[in-house]
Design a protein around this motif. Sequence first.
Motif, short mmCIF file in Angstrom:
data_model
loop_
_atom_site.label_atom_id
_atom_site.label_comp_id
_atom_site.label_asym_id
_atom_site.label_seq_id
_atom_site.Cartn_x
_atom_site.Cartn_y
_atom_site.Cartn_z
N TYR A 26 0.82 -1.39 -0.14
CA TYR A 26 0.02 0.06 0.02
C TYR A 26 0.78 1.32 0.10
N SER A 27 1.92 1.16 0.66
CA SER A 27 2.91 2.43 0.84
C SER A 27 3.51 2.53 -0.31
N PHE A 28 4.01 1.61 -1.08
CA PHE A 28 4.86 1.72 -2.47
C PHE A 28 3.76 2.09 -3.83
N THR A 29 2.75 1.65 -3.49
CA THR A 29 1.90 1.87 -4.89
C THR A 29 0.75 2.99 -4.57
N SER A 30 0.73 3.78 -3.33
CA SER A 30 -0.06 4.92 -3.37
C SER A 30 0.81 6.26 -3.46
N LEU A 31 -0.12 7.10 -3.79
CA LEU A 31 0.74 8.71 -3.78
C LEU A 31 -0.21 9.39 -2.93
N ARG A 32 0.30 10.03 -1.92
CA ARG A 32 -0.49 10.68 -1.01
C ARG A 32 -0.64 12.35 -1.31
N PRO A 33 -1.85 13.10 -1.50
CA PRO A 33 -1.55 14.32 -1.68
C PRO A 33 -0.99 15.08 -0.97
N ALA A 34 -0.88 14.83 0.34
CA ALA A 34 -0.40 15.52 1.29
C ALA A 34 1.18 15.50 1.28
N ALA A 35 1.99 14.55 0.48
CA ALA A 35 3.37 14.66 0.04
C ALA A 35 3.48 15.53 -1.07
N VAL A 36 2.38 15.63 -2.03
CA VAL A 36 2.73 16.66 -3.02
C VAL A 36 2.42 17.97 -2.81
N ALA A 37 1.57 18.32 -1.91
CA ALA A 37 1.29 19.51 -1.41
C ALA A 37 2.52 20.02 -0.50
N VAL A 45 5.72 19.30 -1.00
CA VAL A 45 6.80 19.32 -1.94
C VAL A 45 6.78 20.87 -2.85
N MET A 46 5.53 20.82 -3.03
CA MET A 46 5.10 22.20 -3.64
C MET A 46 5.36 23.47 -2.89
N PHE A 47 4.99 23.10 -1.38
CA PHE A 47 5.01 24.39 -0.92
C PHE A 47 6.46 24.56 -0.39
N VAL A 48 7.53 23.61 -0.16
CA VAL A 48 8.94 23.82 -0.13
C VAL A 48 9.61 24.44 -1.50
N PHE A 49 8.85 24.10 -2.70
CA PHE A 49 9.44 24.61 -3.94
C PHE A 49 9.08 26.09 -4.03
N PHE A 50 7.94 26.48 -3.51
CA PHE A 50 7.63 27.78 -3.76
C PHE A 50 8.29 28.68 -2.60
N LEU A 51 8.83 28.14 -1.63
CA LEU A 51 9.55 28.84 -0.57
C LEU A 51 11.06 28.34 -0.59
N ALA A 52 11.54 27.99 -1.67
CA ALA A 52 13.00 27.61 -2.09
C ALA A 52 13.90 28.37 -1.55
N THR A 53 14.73 28.05 -0.73
CA THR A 53 16.02 28.79 -0.02
C THR A 53 17.25 28.66 -1.02
N VAL A 113 10.93 12.08 -7.09
CA VAL A 113 11.65 11.05 -6.17
C VAL A 113 11.36 11.48 -4.78
N VAL A 114 11.69 12.84 -4.40
CA VAL A 114 11.22 13.06 -2.85
C VAL A 114 9.75 13.17 -2.52
N THR A 115 8.96 13.51 -3.84
CA THR A 115 7.49 13.18 -3.45
C THR A 115 7.14 12.03 -3.12
N TYR A 116 7.76 11.09 -4.04
CA TYR A 116 7.40 9.74 -3.80
C TYR A 116 7.85 9.04 -2.39
N VAL A 117 8.87 9.43 -2.11
CA VAL A 117 9.59 8.85 -0.80
C VAL A 117 8.68 9.45 0.33
N LEU A 118 8.43 10.74 0.52
CA LEU A 118 7.51 11.28 1.31
C LEU A 118 6.20 10.66 1.49
N SER A 119 5.63 10.18 0.34
CA SER A 119 4.31 9.57 0.18
C SER A 119 4.31 8.03 0.90
#
Length: 559
Positions: free
Chosen positions: A229-240, A242-250, A291-297
């Motif tokens: 279940y962990s490796f075959t699912s993508l959680r929307p929270a992980a996508v959100a 990573v996108m949040f970190v991208f827009f606040l990229a340091t 890759v980061v999104t998938y690992v977080l998911s």
Amino acid sequence: MNRLHPLSAVTYALQYGFFWLWIPMAAVVILGGLFDPVSSAWFPVAAPVGFVAGAAYGIAYYYRFEYGVTPDTFDVASGVFARRSREIPYERIQNVDVRQGVLQRVLGLAIVSVETAGGGNTEATLNFVGDAEARRLQDRIRRRTAAVKERRRDRDRDRDRDGADSLSDEGAESSVDGDRSGTSAPRNGSPDAATDRQAPAPESAESTEPTEPRRQRLFELESRELLLYSFTSLRPAAVAGVMFVFFLATDTIIETLVAVAQPFGGPAALGEGSASSYGILTLVSVINGIVVTYVLSVAYTFGTYYAFRLGRVDTDFVYERGLLQRYSGSIPTDKVQSVTVTDNPLQRLIGYAGLWVETAGYGPESNSGSQSAVPLAKEGRVHRFTENLTGVETPKFRSPPTLARRRYLVRYSLLAAVVVAVAFGITRITVLERWYLAGIVFAAVPPAAHLKYANLGYFVAEDHLVIRRGFWQRRTTVIPYYRIQTVSTRRSIFQRRLGLASLSVDTASSQTLFWETPTIYDVHLADARDVHETGRDRLQRALRERARDEGAGLSVDFT
């Protein structure tokens, strides 16, 4: 009335203390701009004053917060200056969730949330109670809720039986009056009749506590299933996230992305590369993001559904799950609005699926976290569980007309044309060339149109409506007719030209950002009207049957 755990006083004191600490400091800043004697030198005095005042308010809030379990309601009283008292009837309680974080589990504390039907908001939250007290409240409220429902069913049966007896008594009296004029038989209200039927004893105000029912285990997520279940699912929270970190990229994140792309031909530093090196940087950054999104998911799913167990107590499903944040609660079966079987291409490939339920006021992936009945199991097992839960027969799906597939082909072709046009525009304002390579997206149009069409279907059963849609996240929803709230037919400009329509079926559950209302897409207008009419007639019949069987007094008018 009971109070929260004593450590709650410390928690509230720190919470309000740090919050109020900034109030006098902000006042010093504002007054310092208006009056010269006020300066930043007052901060060492203002901050402790605000912290002490906030801590005092937090302690007062703790002593003013009370809760209690009464025979008919769960009562909560709170507020220091503005007092608020709530009496929550057991028959309205939807769920009692118990949540524990890592620190709370170490300290033996828990957060209890009482949710009612009719909305996504929590009616009452107890921060914090002891772990044993949380389990006691959860079990006691659930048992009292079941007892209230049972008493209501008994009263309905007694009322129906009394109505039948009164009709038979009236028939007997009329026959006696016809045979013996001038004499009258004793009526139900006479002393003679009172000896025949003893009135039920009134319920005691102090009702006895219901006995603890036996818990039946229904499903337990095994380690292999959890990993799948962990490796075959993508959680929307992980996508959100990573996108949040991208827009606040340091600067550190950007430098890291540049360093990772350098071995593949990326620029040595920002502002020092060519167009091709920046293209490589973009491509490598996108791959890193995926890759980061998938690992977080994977990590999020594993921690959320670790040690997932589902059981049944009386007519309620009970569950518990979670690694760092432990949840437990219940899913009332009498409040289930619909049941949805979910799977994605990877899960279908290995023959697995999941099962979600929607209850009144709460939809899948809602904050209550109680909606996943079976996160992942063998597809056949999930289908059997669905049929046993709902009583629906094995669906024989009807597909939309082939005209719908042609519509999807045109739609995706237009989308591919937009992609090519965007690529062409980018080459006009940058040094990039060969915009025509973007035309490869047209190769994906025919299979995309076919896959969307092939995964659509609906089945009009005797007591349920079954709707299937989606490819990347296919959802097959079983809706009992008596749970339908509204049925609406939608037709866009293009659908009207093709003689097609879409039918949306809404229930009382809340929808979320990622789950939409179950919809039968792109069927002939005549078929949509036929399903609409059939659903209306069977809804009326189902409501009449429930009103007759349970004495619910429901109106069968459908508008």
